[in-house]
Design a protein around this motif. Structure first.
Motif: not given
Length: 319
Positions: A154-158, A165-171, A284-290, A305-308
């Motif tokens: 998936a591109s991103l999760a909400i 997880s240290p492998a993912l990014e969160y906003r 949260h918005v979550v995505w995999n930076p890798h 993320t910019g709007l957030i």
């Protein structure tokens, strides 16, 4: 004569379809379940697993009556196969997505109770700016959404987040508050002056993540403090189905206050205590930076993320 090293020979001879079958097996509870998900016969899946184990010289899954789990070698292979799977899925997009106009597909996985003006505004602008890009939104439990992002499916999760997880990014997208509700046929519906003591022993319905060790822990704590019947008579990962069960009178259940405001105003739901300090849940918005993103995915994520970042947190708290 040039001879291949064992790793080179494995890379040449290993059938990708065996790894794909293994990934489905690893996410299943039995060979039979994996076969159903793959639309294959059970002996075919068992044979594929045996061929992969023979090729690697390692047992990958402990499968005995009442036991079906990855071995240490299986867990290592699972992590590597996820990366391979993600790369293969994106090959076509990487090659195709070289035009001046942004195209590509964005797959969003999200919890069912996401009601956010920021998300709606992002979708509107994304489609206006990139009409050739396509989008899909799939509703699932938060844990499944996070797994899909980690596996690059998936591109991103909400969704809700319990452990990061240290492998993912969160906003953090927004904060919402939960309350307890009952439906028109419930004996507490329409009653004024109801106290927490009045809720004791009543049946309840809830979300599958409403557990003390899961993302809705504050909600689980609220239910426990209300001393509702410990047996939950109905569960679902989908807000609409939890709402349906509450309205149908199966029991008392938790719902986000801002999502069901209209239901309360129209007499479909009745708010019950606690009225003060309702549990707060962050989405949260979550995505995999890798993960290698196509241009559409990058544009969607940058827009959201910019709007957030431009919206103060006070404007992202829904009560």
């Amino acid at each position: 004569m040039f001879s291949l090293t064992p790793p080179e020979r494995l890379a040449r001879d290993l059938d990708w379809n065996l790894l794909r079958t293994f990934l489905v097996l690893a996410d299943s509870r039995s060979v039979t379940e994996a076969a159903e998900r793959l639309s294959l016969k059970q002996p075919t899946v068992s044979s594929a697993l045996k061929r992969l184990e023979d090729r690697l010289g390692k047992r990958l899954i402990n499968r005995k009556p009442g036991r079906f789990e990855l071995t240490a070698a299986g867990r290592l292979l699972y992590d590597e196969a996820i990366d391979i799977h993600g790369a293969i899925l994106r090959l076509g997009t990487v090659i195709r997505d070289v035009e001046d106009e942004v195209s590509g597909h964005v797959r969003i996985v999200m919890a069912s109770h996401v009601v956010s003006p920021l998300l709606n505004a992002t979708l509107t602008k994304f489609h206006t700016d990139h009409p050739r890009a396509t989008l899909s939104i799939e509703v699932m439990a938060s844990r499944g959404a996070l797994t899909a992002v980690a596996a690059r499916r998936a591109s991103l999760a909400i969704c809700l987040v319990m452990d990061r997880s240290p492998a993912l990014e969160y906003r953090r997208l927004f904060r919402e508050y939960f309350g307890l509700f009952c439906g028109p046929t419930h004996p507490l519906f329409g009653r004024e002056g109801v106290t927490m003591a009045d809720l004791a022993g009543h049946s309840s319905v809830s979300f599958v993540t409403d557990q003390m060790d899961d993302a809705l822990r504050p909600v689980a704590k609220m239910r426990a403090e209300a001393q509702l019947d410990a047996r939950i008579v109905g569960t679902s990962p989908n807000l609409e189905e939890v709402r349906r069960m509450i309205i149908a009178g199966l029991g008392i259940g938790p719902l986000p206050l801002h999502v069901v405001r209209e239901d309360v105003e129209r007499g479909r739901l009745w708010r019950l205590p606690p009225y003060e300090a309702p549990p707060a849940i962050d989405v949260h918005v979550v995505w995999n930076p890798h993960a290698k993103q196509n241009r559409a995915e990058a544009a969607m994520l940058a827009g959201l993320t910019g709007l957030i970042e431009r919206t103060p947190m006070d404007d992202r708290i829904y009560s």
